[in-house]
Enzyme design. Structure first.
Site, PDB file in Angstrom:
ATOM      1  N   LYS A  52       0.921  -1.178   0.093  1.00 20.29           N
ATOM      2  CA  LYS A  52       0.055   0.021  -0.080  1.00 20.29           C
ATOM      3  C   LYS A  52       0.862   1.369   0.030  1.00 20.29           C
ATOM      4  O   LYS A  52       0.655   2.480  -0.261  1.00 20.29           O
ATOM      5  CB  LYS A  52      -0.867   0.070   1.346  1.00 20.29           C
ATOM      6  CG  LYS A  52      -1.930  -1.215   1.260  1.00 20.29           C
ATOM      7  CD  LYS A  52      -2.765  -1.174   2.562  1.00 20.29           C
ATOM      8  CE  LYS A  52      -2.140  -1.441   3.877  1.00 20.29           C
ATOM      9  NZ  LYS A  52      -1.856  -2.766   4.075  1.00 20.29           N
ATOM     10  N   PHE A  92      11.953  -6.524   4.421  1.00 13.20           N
ATOM     11  CA  PHE A  92      13.025  -7.349   5.345  1.00 13.20           C
ATOM     12  C   PHE A  92      11.971  -8.095   6.274  1.00 13.20           C
ATOM     13  O   PHE A  92      12.209  -9.353   6.467  1.00 13.20           O
ATOM     14  CB  PHE A  92      13.926  -6.750   5.956  1.00 13.20           C
ATOM     15  CG  PHE A  92      14.443  -7.219   7.224  1.00 13.20           C
ATOM     16  CD1 PHE A  92      15.401  -8.349   7.262  1.00 13.20           C
ATOM     17  CD2 PHE A  92      14.877  -6.234   8.317  1.00 13.20           C
ATOM     18  CE1 PHE A  92      15.644  -8.808   8.357  1.00 13.20           C
ATOM     19  CE2 PHE A  92      15.386  -6.616   9.612  1.00 13.20           C
ATOM     20  CZ  PHE A  92      15.838  -7.968   9.437  1.00 13.20           C
ATOM     21  N   ASP A  97       8.976 -12.626   8.326  1.00 12.57           N
ATOM     22  CA  ASP A  97       7.846 -13.156   9.093  1.00 12.57           C
ATOM     23  C   ASP A  97       6.801 -13.952   8.266  1.00 12.57           C
ATOM     24  O   ASP A  97       6.322 -15.069   8.958  1.00 12.57           O
ATOM     25  CB  ASP A  97       6.930 -11.789   9.108  1.00 12.57           C
ATOM     26  CG  ASP A  97       5.518 -12.044   9.747  1.00 12.57           C
ATOM     27  OD1 ASP A  97       5.540 -12.308  11.059  1.00 12.57           O
ATOM     28  OD2 ASP A  97       4.559 -11.937   9.173  1.00 12.57           O
ATOM     29  N   ASP A 101       5.895 -17.401  10.269  1.00 12.49           N
ATOM     30  CA  ASP A 101       4.362 -17.474  10.242  1.00 12.49           C
ATOM     31  C   ASP A 101       3.911 -18.682   9.325  1.00 12.49           C
ATOM     32  O   ASP A 101       2.533 -18.968   9.324  1.00 12.49           O
ATOM     33  CB  ASP A 101       3.467 -16.159  10.018  1.00 12.49           C
ATOM     34  CG  ASP A 101       3.746 -15.041  11.028  1.00 12.49           C
ATOM     35  OD1 ASP A 101       4.048 -15.628  12.071  1.00 12.49           O
ATOM     36  OD2 ASP A 101       3.258 -14.078  10.795  1.00 12.49           O
ATOM     37  N   ARG A 106       0.985 -13.105  -0.111  1.00 11.68           N
ATOM     38  CA  ARG A 106       1.260 -11.641   0.516  1.00 11.68           C
ATOM     39  C   ARG A 106       1.182 -10.916  -0.871  1.00 11.68           C
ATOM     40  O   ARG A 106       1.516 -11.158  -1.841  1.00 11.68           O
ATOM     41  CB  ARG A 106       2.793 -11.750   0.891  1.00 11.68           C
ATOM     42  CG  ARG A 106       3.601 -10.346   1.248  1.00 11.68           C
ATOM     43  CD  ARG A 106       3.134  -9.857   2.403  1.00 11.68           C
ATOM     44  NE  ARG A 106       3.515 -10.304   3.680  1.00 11.68           N
ATOM     45  CZ  ARG A 106       2.971 -10.235   4.798  1.00 11.68           C
ATOM     46  NH1 ARG A 106       2.182  -9.121   4.649  1.00 11.68           N
ATOM     47  NH2 ARG A 106       3.031 -10.892   6.112  1.00 11.68           N
ATOM     48  N   ASP A 168       5.598 -12.075  20.048  1.00 10.69           N
ATOM     49  CA  ASP A 168       4.397 -12.701  19.107  1.00 10.69           C
ATOM     50  C   ASP A 168       4.602 -14.013  19.005  1.00 10.69           C
ATOM     51  O   ASP A 168       3.602 -15.066  19.165  1.00 10.69           O
ATOM     52  CB  ASP A 168       4.338 -11.942  17.833  1.00 10.69           C
ATOM     53  CG  ASP A 168       3.448 -12.338  16.779  1.00 10.69           C
ATOM     54  OD1 ASP A 168       2.588 -11.869  16.609  1.00 10.69           O
ATOM     55  OD2 ASP A 168       3.829 -13.511  16.187  1.00 10.69           O
ATOM     56  N   LYS A 194       5.785  -4.908  17.794  1.00 14.16           N
ATOM     57  CA  LYS A 194       6.070  -5.599  16.357  1.00 14.16           C
ATOM     58  C   LYS A 194       5.372  -4.600  15.370  1.00 14.16           C
ATOM     59  O   LYS A 194       6.080  -5.021  14.209  1.00 14.16           O
ATOM     60  CB  LYS A 194       5.328  -7.027  16.467  1.00 14.16           C
ATOM     61  CG  LYS A 194       3.821  -6.985  16.035  1.00 14.16           C
ATOM     62  CD  LYS A 194       3.316  -8.267  15.728  1.00 14.16           C
ATOM     63  CE  LYS A 194       2.053  -8.373  15.521  1.00 14.16           C
ATOM     64  NZ  LYS A 194       1.352  -9.583  14.994  1.00 14.16           N
ATOM     65  N   PHE A 238      -4.113   0.437  14.044  1.00 12.90           N
ATOM     66  CA  PHE A 238      -3.700  -0.473  12.695  1.00 12.90           C
ATOM     67  C   PHE A 238      -3.257  -1.810  12.927  1.00 12.90           C
ATOM     68  O   PHE A 238      -3.871  -2.484  12.043  1.00 12.90           O
ATOM     69  CB  PHE A 238      -2.383   0.271  12.392  1.00 12.90           C
ATOM     70  CG  PHE A 238      -1.926  -0.205  10.766  1.00 12.90           C
ATOM     71  CD1 PHE A 238      -2.318   0.124   9.844  1.00 12.90           C
ATOM     72  CD2 PHE A 238      -0.829  -1.270  10.921  1.00 12.90           C
ATOM     73  CE1 PHE A 238      -1.928  -0.529   8.743  1.00 12.90           C
ATOM     74  CE2 PHE A 238      -0.356  -1.859   9.798  1.00 12.90           C
ATOM     75  CZ  PHE A 238      -1.046  -1.566   8.488  1.00 12.90           C
ATOM     76  N   ASP A 242      -5.398  -5.049  11.337  1.00 16.02           N
ATOM     77  CA  ASP A 242      -4.746  -6.241  10.728  1.00 16.02           C
ATOM     78  C   ASP A 242      -5.130  -7.785  11.375  1.00 16.02           C
ATOM     79  O   ASP A 242      -5.287  -8.489  10.246  1.00 16.02           O
ATOM     80  CB  ASP A 242      -3.232  -6.082  10.761  1.00 16.02           C
ATOM     81  CG  ASP A 242      -2.284  -7.165  10.371  1.00 16.02           C
ATOM     82  OD1 ASP A 242      -2.201  -7.122   8.938  1.00 16.02           O
ATOM     83  OD2 ASP A 242      -2.026  -8.174  10.814  1.00 16.02           O
ATOM     84  N   ASP A 243      -5.210  -7.544  12.753  1.00 15.68           N
ATOM     85  CA  ASP A 243      -5.776  -9.053  13.315  1.00 15.68           C
ATOM     86  C   ASP A 243      -7.114  -9.287  12.938  1.00 15.68           C
ATOM     87  O   ASP A 243      -7.648 -10.269  12.842  1.00 15.68           O
ATOM     88  CB  ASP A 243      -5.740  -8.727  14.856  1.00 15.68           C
ATOM     89  CG  ASP A 243      -4.464  -8.710  15.435  1.00 15.68           C
ATOM     90  OD1 ASP A 243      -3.483  -8.980  14.551  1.00 15.68           O
ATOM     91  OD2 ASP A 243      -4.335  -8.607  16.631  1.00 15.68           O
TER      92      ASP A 243
END
Ligand code: GPP
Ligand code: MG
Ligand code: MG
Ligand code: MG
Length: 361
Positions: A52, A92, A97, A101, A106, A168, A194, A238, A242-243
């Protein structure tokens, strides 16, 4: 209006081409072979520009607001280098991540580590995305009095993000689900570290440095501290979005497949559901959260709907907006700072908030 936005984005994207070519020219000048040059170009093109760009463009927007006028070409490019520095840092983080995860997609494409011939080379690729920041800072800012402040800021912010990533990850063990370990306080600590520092504080702090704003250590009037008191809550909001989107968004919409339930993450949604669940619903959550299985995942989602996670989120979103506007309004209308100095302005924060309020991706 929409046109102006598209033009701004295009100009910022054009700066990326210049910056990428500088990185590639430097790489080639070290005698790196053709296939490695192609690899590095692909790493940069695949992972850096496709998001974005809120973080990167906020550096440029903030510098414009601070200066109160259009930027010269040279000023624009320097702000854009810092903006792309934030986007490189983000790239990065995301490349690594996604490995941690076990994510699938993505930005609407397969995660870099899942593309042909890449695999665990993605780890080194992520390191190179990070190191590129420091090559660019040296090339474009070595002569500036605030060079060391930029270095310090990128290093400190990276470290903070890594603290957050650690908590996390260890709050979400793969083989041991214990929902009693989760809490909204724990969640807040995770997301501030994070996400909030690198996504919100970093872009504005960079803009302050490049605009010549000086820190006032240990003073309640320190513009960097004042900025962080607004930007950290903004970043928290924010990451709650995201969650929420991880649970409720479609892959087409958010460009990634949500993994939080399967990954046993201490997300805002599970914490909200835990606070509202009946003993029966709690038993369903205990039995199904963190299972590598889409039937179990659906059972958890059903409980999220039953207990009203969507309604709670929409209320949270409204409350957060009002709270952040209130924080922004603690800055005097004419800006904060002495006459003749660059002033901290409300518009910096308002423009950042407007970029994310009610976002759908
Ligand atoms: C977002 O978490 C946080 C990061 C991307 C920071 C990662 C930090 C490192 C030091 C690697 P997330 O996993 O919820 O993001 P997403 O939903 O985009 O995968
Ligand atoms: Mg993660
Ligand atoms: Mg992730
Ligand atoms: Mg997420």
């Amino acid at each position: 209006m929409a046109d102006l936005k598209a033009q701004k984005r295009q100009k910022f994207e054009h700066a990326f081409e210049v910056i990428r070519d500088e990185l590639l020219a430097h790489f080639a000048s070290n005698g790196m072979p053709k296939d490695a040059q192609e690899w590095y170009r692909k790493n940069l093109d695949y992972n850096v520009p496709g998001g974005k760009l809120n973080r990167g463009m906020s550096v440029v927007d903030s510098v414009e607001i601070l200066k109160g006028r259009a930027l010269t070409e040279d000023e624009y490019f320097k702000a854009a280098v810092l903006g792309w520095g934030v986007e490189l840092l983000q790239a990065f983080f995301l490349v690594s991540d996604d490995i941690m995860d076990a994510s699938i997609t993505r930005r609407g494409q397969p995660c870099w580590y899942r593309t042909e011939n890449v695999g665990m080379i993605a780890i080194n690729d992520s390191f190179m995305l990070e190191s590129a920041i420091y090559y660019l800072l040296k090339k474009h800012f070595r002569q500036e009095s605030y060079y060391v402040d930029l270095l310090d800021l990128f290093h400190e912010t990276t470290y903070q993000t890594e603290f957050g990533q650690l908590i996390d990850l260890i709050t979400a063990p793969e083989d041991h689900v214990d929902l009693s370990k989760f809490s909204l306080e724990k969640h807040r600590l995770i997301v501030v570290y994070k996400t909030a520092y690198y996504s919100f504080y970093l872009p504005v702090a960079l803009a302050l440095h490049v605009s010549g704003v000086k820190a006032i250590p240990n003073s309640p009037k320190d513009p960097f501290t004042i900025a962080s008191e607004i930007l950290i809550p903004l970043g928290e909001y924010f990451q709650v979005q995201d969650d929420w989107l991880d649970f409720s968004g479609t892959p087409e919409q958010i460009g990634k497949i949500g993994t939080d339930i399967i990954d046993n993450k201490c997300s805002w949604c599970i914490n909200t559901a835990l606070a509202k669940a009946t003993p029966e619903q709690r038993a369903i959550l205990d039995a199904n959260y963190g299972k590598k299985d889409s039937v179990a995942e659906q059972k958890v989602k059903d409980v999220f709907y039953q207990v009203g996670v969507p309604e709670t989120f929409h209320k949270y979103e409204e409350d957060s907006y009002k709270k952040i506007i209130g924080l922004i309004e603690t800055i005097p209308e004419g800006g904060l700072g002495a006459d003749g100095e660059v002033k901290l302005k409300r518009e910096i924060f308002k423009s950042f908030l407007d970029k994310i309020y009610k976002r759908q991706k």
